[in-house]
Design an enzyme around this catalytic site. Structure first.
Site, mmCIF file in Angstrom:
data_model
loop_
_atom_site.group_PDB
_atom_site.id
_atom_site.type_symbol
_atom_site.label_atom_id
_atom_site.label_comp_id
_atom_site.label_asym_id
_atom_site.label_seq_id
_atom_site.Cartn_x
_atom_site.Cartn_y
_atom_site.Cartn_z
ATOM 1 N N ARG A 32 0.826 -1.214 0.000
ATOM 2 C CA ARG A 32 0.000 0.000 0.000
ATOM 3 C C ARG A 32 0.857 1.260 0.000
ATOM 4 N NH1 ARG A 32 -4.370 -1.852 4.515
ATOM 5 N NH2 ARG A 32 -5.337 -3.550 3.347
ATOM 6 N N ARG A 36 -3.242 6.447 0.983
ATOM 7 C CA ARG A 36 -3.836 7.529 1.757
ATOM 8 C C ARG A 36 -2.888 8.262 2.692
ATOM 9 N NH1 ARG A 36 -8.647 4.502 4.582
ATOM 10 N NH2 ARG A 36 -6.931 3.017 4.870
ATOM 11 N N ARG A 45 -7.315 12.182 -5.241
ATOM 12 C CA ARG A 45 -8.609 11.536 -5.002
ATOM 13 C C ARG A 45 -9.706 12.580 -4.817
ATOM 14 N NH1 ARG A 45 -10.124 6.261 -1.345
ATOM 15 N NH2 ARG A 45 -12.378 6.430 -1.611
ATOM 16 N N ASP A 82 -6.991 -3.072 -7.074
ATOM 17 C CA ASP A 82 -7.647 -3.710 -5.933
ATOM 18 C C ASP A 82 -7.832 -5.190 -6.221
ATOM 19 O OD1 ASP A 82 -9.168 -2.879 -3.308
ATOM 20 O OD2 ASP A 82 -10.399 -4.403 -4.275
ATOM 21 N N TYR A 156 -15.144 -12.352 -0.024
ATOM 22 C CA TYR A 156 -15.888 -11.135 -0.357
ATOM 23 C C TYR A 156 -17.065 -11.454 -1.291
ATOM 24 C CZ TYR A 156 -12.088 -8.324 1.594
ATOM 25 O OH TYR A 156 -11.165 -7.752 2.434
#
Length: 350
Positions: A32, A36, A45, A82, A156
């Site tokens: 990652r 963020r 974003r 993703d 998921y």
């Protein structure tokens, strides 16, 4: 150990380690690493929209992939995407709700896989992102693609969202193993094609993320983690000889040695719960390992960070090692602490 591909002639330290060489200092990338904790990511974003909007806009996704390399002397870039792109391509709808995480519909706990209409065109923008990154990447930087492993992605797909215990999926695997095996087989097929497509577009190596593998009992781990990943590795080897494959079965613990032996991955990612000294002792001696700094040690910084880094470097001083975190970098990680990490590793901050 894998042989070099004939068109990869530049000296890429990370790629060399994945092929079984020892490099000092070890090459570095961070799970990652594009995301963020970087203000430039947050700004993009805010300008472009939600997470999936960024993933499906190749210029934006390529820019995000490259952002951390402008700040830090990283040896690897990892594709900004993703793990749920594969169920999206199988026909489930995918959305990312603010503050709630991903949602897939219809959940396969209540709907048949056969009712989905495959949408393979949903993979094409990802390949375009790879091509755009490849065109801009420095020759010494290894470009990593990835996919979610079948078990983790299936959790998921069945529940329609993430869950702490993966209860619905584990129950389905026990009560209707034939139906669940059909879902795993579909995921194996699309995962192989997806990774072959990434390699064709320009990635140098790939990682299989099995983020929820630690929730399974040993026999279920053998059936739903080791088996599918072994078949994916075998097929990738036949279709893309020389493509290094990193396996990351998070939470596998004592089952790591069996995973390493039986899947045939070229390198093994270790999460932060694994004692590096134990891993060095128990894993095949020439197997490259990746990891495994606790992301919260990086947030803490200072002596806690220094001690954690030293333990890892000492444990893996005699084997091929890619320095990385044990899982993804946290949103609250201070950038000066990342800069300090590179100084501790003997790399000039760029």
């Amino acid at each position: 150990m894998v042989a070099p591909l004939p068109d990869q002639t530049a000296d890429k330290p990370l790629l060399a380690v994945l092929r079984g060489e020892r490099r000092d200092p070890p090459p570095v990338w961070m799970m990652r690493q594009a995301g963020r904790y970087l203000p430039e990511y947050r700004a993009l974003r805010a300008e472009k929209g939600g997470f999936l909007d960024l993933v499906y806009d190749p210029p934006s996704a390529a820019e995000i992939t490259l952002q951390p390399l402008r700040r830090f002397p990283l040896d690897g870039a990892i594709l900004f995407s993703d793990i749920l792109i594969t169920p999206y391509a199988l026909g489930q709808d995918l959305a990312f709700a603010a503050g709630e995480g991903p949602r897939l519909s219809p959940p396969l706990a209540d709907a048949p896989l056969e009712g989905l209409t495959p949408r393979p065109e949903r993979l094409e923008p990802i390949y375009e992102t790879v091509r755009q990154v490849r065109a801009q990447l420095a020759p010494e930087v290894t470009f990593l693609g990835f996919a979610g492993s079948p078990w983790t992605v299936a959790t998921y797909m069945v529940a329609g969202q993430g869950s702490r215990e993966q209860a619905e999926t584990r129950q389905l695997a026990y009560t209707d193993p034939d139906r669940f095996a059909a879902l795993i087989a579909a995921l194996e097929e699309i995962t192989v094609g997806y990774l072959v497509g990434q390699a064709g577009a320009g990635v140098d190596a790939v990682q299989l993320f099995d983020s929820w593998s630690g929730s399974l009992a040993p026999a279920e781990f053998e059936r739903w983690v080791i088996g599918p990943n072994a078949r994916i590795v075998e097929r990738l080897r036949s279709l893309r000889p020389g493509l290094p494959i990193i396996g990351f079965p998070k939470g596998a613990g004592g089952k790591l040695a069996a995973y390493a032996r039986e899947t045939g991955v070229d390198a093994l990612g270790l999460d932060e719960t694994v004692d590096p000294a134990w891993a060095h002792r128990e894993l095949p001696p020439e197997l490259p390992v990746q990891g495994n700094l606790d992301p919260f040690a990086l947030i803490a910084g200072g002596q806690a960070l220094e001690s954690a880094v030293r333990r890892i470097l000492d444990a893996f001083r005699d084997r091929p090692h890619v320095f990385n975190l044990g899982h993804g970098i946290q949103q609250t990680t201070p950038i000066p602490h990342v800069e300090a990490l590179f100084r501790l590793l003997g790399k000039a901050n760029g």
